[in-house]
Design an enzyme around this catalytic site. Structure first.
Site, short mmCIF file in Angstrom:
data_model
loop_
_atom_site.label_atom_id
_atom_site.label_comp_id
_atom_site.label_asym_id
_atom_site.label_seq_id
_atom_site.Cartn_x
_atom_site.Cartn_y
_atom_site.Cartn_z
N ASP A 158 0.82 -1.20 0.00
CA ASP A 158 0.00 0.00 0.00
C ASP A 158 0.87 1.26 0.00
O ASP A 158 2.08 1.21 0.27
CB ASP A 158 -0.90 -0.02 1.24
CG ASP A 158 -2.25 0.61 1.00
OD1 ASP A 158 -2.34 1.47 0.11
OD2 ASP A 158 -3.22 0.27 1.70
N ASP A 203 -11.00 1.69 -3.29
CA ASP A 203 -11.51 1.35 -1.95
C ASP A 203 -13.04 1.29 -1.97
O ASP A 203 -13.65 0.90 -0.98
CB ASP A 203 -11.07 2.42 -0.94
CG ASP A 203 -9.66 2.16 -0.44
OD1 ASP A 203 -9.10 1.09 -0.73
OD2 ASP A 203 -9.11 3.05 0.26
#
Ligand code: GLA
Length: 735
Positions: free
Chosen positions: A471, A535
């Site tokens: 990430d 997301d």
């Protein structure tokens, strides 16, 4: 500054070899492959001119193209034709923006690059060496066309052949001229949780400039786009698709000059003073990928997908079915606890998960997003016995084990930062912009990379980690190191770290995530295997995000998860059959607390995962089609290369204006073949009224035999359903 990947290395080798004889008469070089044609005029001592780049025109020669491209004198313009060059540098006199700008302490700014030598390598690539002997700058331009897709790869490297440093302010991979009929620019923009939204702009005289200085590809300025004609659709018409394979800052510009010519430029966006070439140094631009289609935007998407599968994808994962993920993030967030995670692993396996990914929250003092980043050891508070029991259970359940990292970042509240407060990027006298409570580590420092490599490597060995979700959750606004702009070096250092880890752990797979799809490009994909597309797990919005992303990336790498009934980001409640239906056209996974789901919904989820497993070869290997979709619907499909089988997804996102939804026209089928048409999702008849075609044509039973021509030209009436319904149609050809 010598950071070239393999492609450029091969070019460098060939450039040092013997060159073709320089001639004084115009010298034309042509590359023809995969349905594309490139013609360059590169005569010694002259400026190199890109005469043509586009769909192949059979039989034509570079010489003929040059003749057809002859410019007409216009009153009030220079007395000689200004033909431009590969970089339209200032010395060419071209009025539009230059593809390279730089100077040597205010001198040598009007570059004028002339051909020194050219080389055709194995009929597959063209190399052009240019020099400005006065300014003492050399450029190497490399062009290669992929034989199966027609994808043009081009890049430029700049050599400082002078004695004093040369400052590069901007260098595009190329100034790519484009067909004057391409009048529409489709850019890919958005924001966090709304990536890959298409924004269309009609070209005008002047410049459209999109700059990204977030330190990643960003959510709002994707490094790529499509140019299309007025009447280009998904399925027909000329289009030019382009993408800069680069994960850091970039600039994209589309310029239409007053004489009607259009040029496209993409390159790295540099901070002031960031790129100073010392004597003898070289700068290599990222690669520009560009491809032309005569069959609308689907031709562009198909070329990118195929190019990815054949050329970019790691051979290890190319032929491995993409496993179904279970990701813990939206299930438990930071609330980690061994028993709960084991329980979730068991439920995940029982519905068909093949990979369990433990997301953020397992390490150091990471109990919320303000602490612990950088402390890459298993939290003793949460896992007193390490992750062993969890990993063992995951494996016994037949799943791979994946772990989340955010290596490039550090929380000030961490042991790492307390020990090394000087390990972060920043600019003197400028306050770092607060962003998710974290700072960017300075990976241009060797000791930082060594720390990260050792910490990650140790955990991979200790737990036999199969997968890393890598990430990167903040923009880096002023990435300075030792007082100088450093985003170029930082980006190269990230590649270096990933490469080192891949080399040390050859079986390890890695996902590129950056608050969703904030770092998605073909250069990061040379060393990663999946993109976390967004997301946003709201199935309705995901339909649009995936459709946008699939213009550049194949479905096999676009992570798409079944989220919770009530979406955490939009608050929308969506039925399980729709959530599942929206996750199948990608690299499927789930990210929800399975303990909150009803038995009935778990059964639907399990059936949907089984369906994905049965058809993933077709979804991932077939030719992808995004079809014209009536308002409030999304129709996409995958057709097997031999057209024997096809799989279409029709998502209904809104109610209709008309009493009945518009007919579905399939595409990509063989009109001469008969197909068995069935509706294989949802499991029960979704019609909200009867009689319905679903019963009358027995679509959920044996199905109906229809010709490919009828399915394409006449189409099929979809049933009347509630919104938030996803229908899958399966077609199999009769022998
Ligand atoms: C980012 C990612 C999410 C999740 C969180 C964890 O937002 O995109 O999927 O991993 O970080 O902090």
């Amino acid at each position: 500054m010598r950071d070239e990947p393999d492609f450029e290395e091969s070019c460098e080798e060939s450039l040092s070899g013997p060159f073709e004889d320089s001639e004084s008469k115009p010298h034309h070089l042509e590359l023809r492959a995969g349905g594309a044609l490139l013609a360059i005029e590169a005569s010694a001592g002259m400026r190199p001119v890109l005469i043509y780049a586009g769909p192949d025109i059979s039989g034509i020669t570079g010489e003929e193209l040059a003749l057809l491209a002859t410019r007409q004198h216009a009153p009030g313009t220079p007395s000689i034709p200004l033909r431009g060059s590969l970089l339209n540098e200032i010395g060419t006199g071209i009025s539009g923006p230059s593809g390279i700008t730089g100077h040597r302490e205010g001198q040598d700014w009007a570059l004028d690059l002339r051909v020194v030598s050219t080389k055709m390598v194995n009929g597959k690539s063209i190399h052009v060496r240019c020099e400005d002997k006065k300014a003492r700058i050399g450029t190497n331009h490399v062009f290669e066309i992929d034989a199966s897709t027609g994808m043009l790869r081009s890049s430029t490297s700049v050599d400082n052949i002078g004695d004093a440093p040369f400052q590069i302010d901007w260098c595009a991979a190329l100034c790519l001229p484009f067909d004057q009929r391409l009048e529409r620019f489709l850019s890919f923009t958005g924001r966090w949780a709304q990536e890959f939204q298409i924004e269309e702009v009609a070209l005008f005289n002047g410049s459209i400039v999109r700059e990204n200085k977030s330190g990643r590809t960003s959510h709002d300025v994707f490094p790529g786009g499509i140019l299309a004609c007025r009447d280009t659709t998904e399925q027909s018409g000329l289009a030019l698709g382009f993408h800069l394979a680069w994960s850091g800052n970039h600039k994209l510009r589309v310029d239409r000059h007053s004489d009607g010519r259009g040029f496209l430029q993409l390159g790295e966006l540099l901070f002031p003073g960031e790129l100073r070439l010392e004597a003898g140094e070289r700068y290599q631009t990222p690669q520009l990928l560009s491809v032309w289609s005569q069959n609308g935007t689907n031709g562009i998407a198909q070329a990118f997908h195929r190019f990815f599968n054949d050329t970019v994808a790691d051979p290890r994962t190319r032929n491995k079915p993409r496993p179904v993920h279970f990701n813990t993030w939206e299930a438990v967030y930071f609330d980690h606890d061994e028993d709960t995670l084991i329980e979730l692993a068991k439920s995940a396996a029982s519905v068909g998960a093949e990979r369990f990914v433990l997301d953020d929250g397992w390490f150091g003092g990471r109990r919320n997003d303000a602490t612990g980043l950088g402390d890459w050891w298993v939290s003793e508070d949460v896992f007193p016995n390490g992750l062993h029991q969890l990993v063992k259970t995951v494996r016994e359940l037949g799943m791979e084990f994946g772990l989340w990292f955010e290596p490039e970042m550090v929380n000030p509240d961490s042991d790492l930062y307390r020990t090394h407060p000087d390990w972060v990027l920043g600019a003197d006298s400028v306050e770092i912009v607060p962003f998710r409570g974290q700072l960017t580590l300075d990976l241009t420092k060797k000791e930082v990379v060594t720390y990260l490599f050792e910490k990650i490597s140790k955990l991979v060995n200790e737990y036999g980690i199969d997968y890393i979700k890598w990430d990167m959750n903040r923009d880096t606004h002023h990435p300075g190191s030792e007082g100088k702009g450093a985003m170029h070096r930082q980006t190269m250092a990230v590649y270096g770290l990933l490469d080192r880890l891949r080399e040390k752990h050859p079986a390890l797979e890695i996902e590129s995530c950056s608050s969703g799809g904030g770092r998605a490009d073909y250069r990061i994909l040379e060393r990663t295997d999946r993109i976390w597309t967004s997301d946003n797990n709201d199935a309705r919005e995901r339909q649009i995000i995936q459709r946008g992303a699939a213009h550049f990336f194949p479905l096999r790498i676009l992570g798409s998860h079944v989220g919770p009934r009530r979406c955490h980001i939009t608050g929308r409640e969506l039925p399980m059959a729709f959530r599942v239906g929206s996750a199948v056209f990608g690299s499927m996974g789930m990210e929800l607390d399975l303990r909150d789901e009803s038995e009935e919904d778990l059964a639907i989820l399990k059936a949907g995962i089984a369906l994905y497993k049965k058809h993933r070869h077709l979804i991932h290997e077939g030719s992808y089609l995004a079809l014209p979709s009536a308002k409030g619907t999304n129709l996409v499909g995958c057709v097997a290369r031999d057209k024997q089988e096809a799989f279409f997804s029709y998502a209904k996102l809104e109610t209709d204006l008309a009493t009945l939804p518009q007919r579905i026209h399939f595409a990509g089928l063989d009109p001469a073949k008969d197909y068995q048409l069935r509706m294989i999702w949802p499991e029960t008849n979704p019609s909200i009224s009867s009689p319905s075609i679903v019963d009358q044509a027995d679509l959920q039973g044996k199905g109906v035999r229809i010709s490919g021509a009828a399915l394409v030209d006449f189409g099929v009436q979809p049933p009347l359903t509630f919104p938030d319904t996803c229908l899958f149609y399966h077609l199999r050809a009769f022998e």
